[in-house]
Design an enzyme around this catalytic site. Structure first.
Site, PDB file in Angstrom:
ATOM      1  N   ARG A  71       0.848  -1.204   0.000  1.00 38.23           N
ATOM      2  CA  ARG A  71       0.000   0.000   0.000  1.00 38.23           C
ATOM      3  C   ARG A  71       0.879   1.248   0.000  1.00 38.23           C
ATOM      4  O   ARG A  71       0.599   2.230  -0.698  1.00 38.23           O
ATOM      5  CB  ARG A  71      -0.901   0.016   1.229  1.00 38.23           C
ATOM      6  CG  ARG A  71      -1.925  -1.100   1.262  1.00 38.23           C
ATOM      7  CD  ARG A  71      -2.677  -1.094   2.596  1.00 38.23           C
ATOM      8  NE  ARG A  71      -3.545  -2.248   2.706  1.00 38.23           N
ATOM      9  CZ  ARG A  71      -3.610  -3.055   3.764  1.00 38.23           C
ATOM     10  NH1 ARG A  71      -2.851  -2.821   4.827  1.00 38.23           N
ATOM     11  NH2 ARG A  71      -4.424  -4.078   3.771  1.00 38.23           N
ATOM     12  N   PHE A  99     -12.010  -4.376  -4.725  1.00 38.46           N
ATOM     13  CA  PHE A  99     -11.794  -5.337  -3.637  1.00 38.46           C
ATOM     14  C   PHE A  99     -11.076  -4.584  -2.510  1.00 38.46           C
ATOM     15  O   PHE A  99     -10.046  -5.022  -2.001  1.00 38.46           O
ATOM     16  CB  PHE A  99     -10.973  -6.549  -4.094  1.00 38.46           C
ATOM     17  CG  PHE A  99     -11.560  -7.316  -5.236  1.00 38.46           C
ATOM     18  CD1 PHE A  99     -12.560  -8.248  -5.011  1.00 38.46           C
ATOM     19  CD2 PHE A  99     -11.121  -7.114  -6.533  1.00 38.46           C
ATOM     20  CE1 PHE A  99     -13.115  -8.980  -6.066  1.00 38.46           C
ATOM     21  CE2 PHE A  99     -11.664  -7.834  -7.594  1.00 38.46           C
ATOM     22  CZ  PHE A  99     -12.658  -8.769  -7.366  1.00 38.46           C
ATOM     23  N   ALA A 124     -17.099  -6.483  -8.086  1.00 36.15           N
ATOM     24  CA  ALA A 124     -15.974  -5.770  -8.701  1.00 36.15           C
ATOM     25  C   ALA A 124     -15.948  -5.948 -10.218  1.00 36.15           C
ATOM     26  O   ALA A 124     -15.697  -4.984 -10.947  1.00 36.15           O
ATOM     27  CB  ALA A 124     -14.673  -6.269  -8.098  1.00 36.15           C
ATOM     28  N   ASP A 152      -7.044  -6.044  -5.673  1.00 37.48           N
ATOM     29  CA  ASP A 152      -6.467  -7.016  -4.727  1.00 37.48           C
ATOM     30  C   ASP A 152      -7.590  -7.909  -4.199  1.00 37.48           C
ATOM     31  O   ASP A 152      -8.107  -7.687  -3.114  1.00 37.48           O
ATOM     32  CB  ASP A 152      -5.783  -6.237  -3.588  1.00 37.48           C
ATOM     33  CG  ASP A 152      -5.296  -7.161  -2.486  1.00 37.48           C
ATOM     34  OD1 ASP A 152      -4.838  -8.280  -2.803  1.00 37.48           O
ATOM     35  OD2 ASP A 152      -5.372  -6.763  -1.303  1.00 37.48           O
ATOM     36  N   CYS A 192      -3.701 -13.453  -3.209  1.00 36.86           N
ATOM     37  CA  CYS A 192      -3.338 -14.110  -1.950  1.00 36.86           C
ATOM     38  C   CYS A 192      -3.602 -15.617  -2.017  1.00 36.86           C
ATOM     39  O   CYS A 192      -3.688 -16.277  -0.989  1.00 36.86           O
ATOM     40  CB  CYS A 192      -4.065 -13.464  -0.773  1.00 36.86           C
ATOM     41  SG  CYS A 192      -5.843 -13.489  -0.920  1.00 36.86           S
TER      42      CYS A 192
HETATM   43  N1  SAH Z   1      -7.307  -4.894  -0.748  1.00 40.99           N
HETATM   44  C1  SAH Z   1      -7.748  -5.122   0.600  1.00 40.99           C
HETATM   45  C2  SAH Z   1      -7.952  -6.584   0.916  1.00 40.99           C
HETATM   46  C3  SAH Z   1      -8.950  -7.253   0.021  1.00 40.99           C
HETATM   47  S1  SAH Z   1      -9.627  -8.704   0.697  1.00 40.99           S
HETATM   48  C4  SAH Z   1      -6.765  -4.516   1.586  1.00 40.99           C
HETATM   49  O1  SAH Z   1      -5.740  -3.985   1.209  1.00 40.99           O
HETATM   50  O2  SAH Z   1      -7.066  -4.584   2.787  1.00 40.99           O
HETATM   51  C5  SAH Z   1     -10.805  -9.061  -0.505  1.00 40.99           C
HETATM   52  C6  SAH Z   1     -12.050  -8.166  -0.477  1.00 40.99           C
HETATM   53  O3  SAH Z   1     -12.833  -8.500  -1.614  1.00 40.99           O
HETATM   54  C7  SAH Z   1     -12.951  -8.354   0.719  1.00 40.99           C
HETATM   55  O4  SAH Z   1     -13.135  -7.117   1.365  1.00 40.99           O
HETATM   56  C8  SAH Z   1     -14.277  -8.875   0.151  1.00 40.99           C
HETATM   57  O5  SAH Z   1     -15.407  -8.311   0.802  1.00 40.99           O
HETATM   58  C9  SAH Z   1     -14.212  -8.383  -1.273  1.00 40.99           C
HETATM   59  N2  SAH Z   1     -14.928  -9.154  -2.277  1.00 40.99           N
HETATM   60  C10 SAH Z   1     -15.064 -10.486  -2.404  1.00 40.99           C
HETATM   61  N3  SAH Z   1     -15.725 -10.787  -3.527  1.00 40.99           N
HETATM   62  C11 SAH Z   1     -16.019  -9.623  -4.142  1.00 40.99           C
HETATM   63  C12 SAH Z   1     -16.666  -9.259  -5.362  1.00 40.99           C
HETATM   64  N4  SAH Z   1     -17.132 -10.200  -6.183  1.00 40.99           N
HETATM   65  N5  SAH Z   1     -16.743  -7.963  -5.688  1.00 40.99           N
HETATM   66  C13 SAH Z   1     -16.267  -7.007  -4.862  1.00 40.99           C
HETATM   67  N6  SAH Z   1     -15.641  -7.282  -3.708  1.00 40.99           N
HETATM   68  C14 SAH Z   1     -15.526  -8.569  -3.352  1.00 40.99           C
END
Ligand code: SAH
Length: 396
Positions: free
Chosen positions: A213, A229, A280, A300, A340
């Protein structure tokens, strides 16, 4: 005085990785005699090779693929509160040198000599995951050791993750000590964030992306930022703190976006942060249809490959995401892609991202390829524990 443990024998010519330094011994490598069959999951054993050479003390689970996880190269080690306190104190000493405040992953399982045990530290609140029966059956001992080393006000057990089923363990969230901590505010990369260890995702916060980040933030000055995400805004708010003009978080979780909104207020960026609850992929398609672009885009997602059989569909999803996210980048902008999934290795992730960016017809340079931040060490003999990948591309 050494503790007496049952002896787990490795079959002739087996245990190659363990002999070379890996802590894992697989179910097909061991002699499953009547004594072993009678052991409860999680019991401590002394592991010996076929020729009698000791490999050390391990936690055993006859019901899973990783049958034994070595905790020490010494046999007869007692897995008591002294043992755990020493391991935890050692792990904390490393982090305390690296971070100014006690907000970090303090124990990262095998890499910290604590197989299957993860502890995230949010100041005086600890959030714990037990991914091995040998840790789960010692919950009381581990909680006692955590209290001794950290004197926390609360210890939360976040044993509500899928991988526990592999060890035959149930899913549960519980308060192991103290009072429910509620939301916790902390600083990272110049912004104030909020996490909720009891009800948030995983242990409450993803510390692993901290450094990535910060790196993404170096591109952010004066730009509009898209964080898909986004979870609770880790990338978006780091970018705003680094001078981005505005940022948009997209996530499917209302709870995560709520935390991002509170973090924006606490950081003084509420006027610059947009929040959108959406899928997303759909949101990226909509933006492509409308021609909306950003100077910095971060994608991410959660692990697309949760097991080996998911590898091919997950690889396709990473490619599709790279393509859609690249299409949202302004000419001359920056794209950050994360994964991840430990089942998708770095080379495969790179290949899929490169293919997706190519499909989007965007010439690109790879500026940086990195993994998790230093509070998520990798066991030197378990390269598969290097699960996090982050790639930063400059697009033409
Ligand atoms: N980038 C973040 C971590 C992401 S974890 C950071 O730096 O902290 C993955 C995230 O994707 C979660 O918050 C989850 O709610 C979201 N997520 C899962 N499936 C999704 C989808 N289809 N569309 C949007 N968000 C989604």
């Amino acid at each position: 005085m050494a503790t007496i443990h049952p002896t787990l024998k490795v079959k002739p010519r087996e245990g190659k990785r363990a002999r070379a330094g890996s802590p894992w011994i697989f179910s097909n490598e061991i002699v499953m005699d009547a004594e072993m069959k009678a052991l409860d999951p999680g019991e401590a054993v002394d592991v010996v090779l076929d020729d009698g050479t000791p490999l050390g003390t391990a936690i055993f689970n006859g019901k899973t693929l990783i049958a034994a996880r070595l905790v020490s190269s010494e046999p007869g080690i007692a897995l008591d509160a002294d043992f755990f306190a020493a391991r935890l104190a050692r792990a904390d000493a490393i982090r305390a040198r690296l971070f100014a405040t006690p907000f970090y992953r303090v124990a990262h399982a095998e890499a910290d000599g604590l197989p299957g045990l993860v502890v995230d530290r949010y100041g005086d609140v600890l959030s714990v995951q037990m991914g091995a029966a040998g840790m789960d059956v010692r919950t009381d001992i581990i909680v006692a050791a955590l209290r001794r080393v950290f004197e926390p006000r609360a210890i939360v057990l976040r044993n509500d993750f899928q991988a526990r089923t592999l060890e035959g363990l149930p899913s549960l969230t519980a308060l192991a000590y103290g009072k429910e901590p509620g939301e916790i505010a902390f600083k990272e990369n110049g912004a104030t964030f909020l996490c909720d260890p009891m009800t948030g995702q995983k242990t409450g916060w993803f510390y692993d992306q901290r450094e990535n980040r910060a790196f993404a933030g170096r591109f952010a000055k004066g730009l509009s930022v898209l964080d898909v995400f986004s979870h609770a805004g880790g990338f978006a708010l780091a970018a705003l703190a680094a001078g981005a003009s505005e940022a948009l978080c997209i996530d499917a979780s209302e709870k995560a976006l709520g935390l991002a909104g509170k973090a924006a207020s606490a950081s003084g960026f509420e006027a610059k942060l947009g929040l959108r609850k959406a899928d997303a992929f759909e949101a990226l398609d909509d933006m492509a249809a409308q021609g909306v672009k950003f100077g910095l885009v971060i994608a991410d997602p959660p692990a697309f490959a949760k097991s080996r059989k998911d590898i091919e569909p997950a690889a396709r999803a990473y490619r599709k995401l790279a393509r859609a996210a690249a299409a949202a980048v302004e000419p001359g902008g920056t794209l950050v892609l994360g994964s991840c999934s430990h089942h998708i290795d770095a080379a495969r992730f790179h290949a899929e991202c490169a293919a997706g960016i190519h499909q989007a017809k965007r010439p690109a340079r790879l500026l940086r390829s990195s993994g998790a931040d230093v509070d998520h060490p990798v066991h030197p003999h378990l390269p598969e524990t290097a699960y996090l990948k982050a790639l930063v591309f400059a697009l033409d």
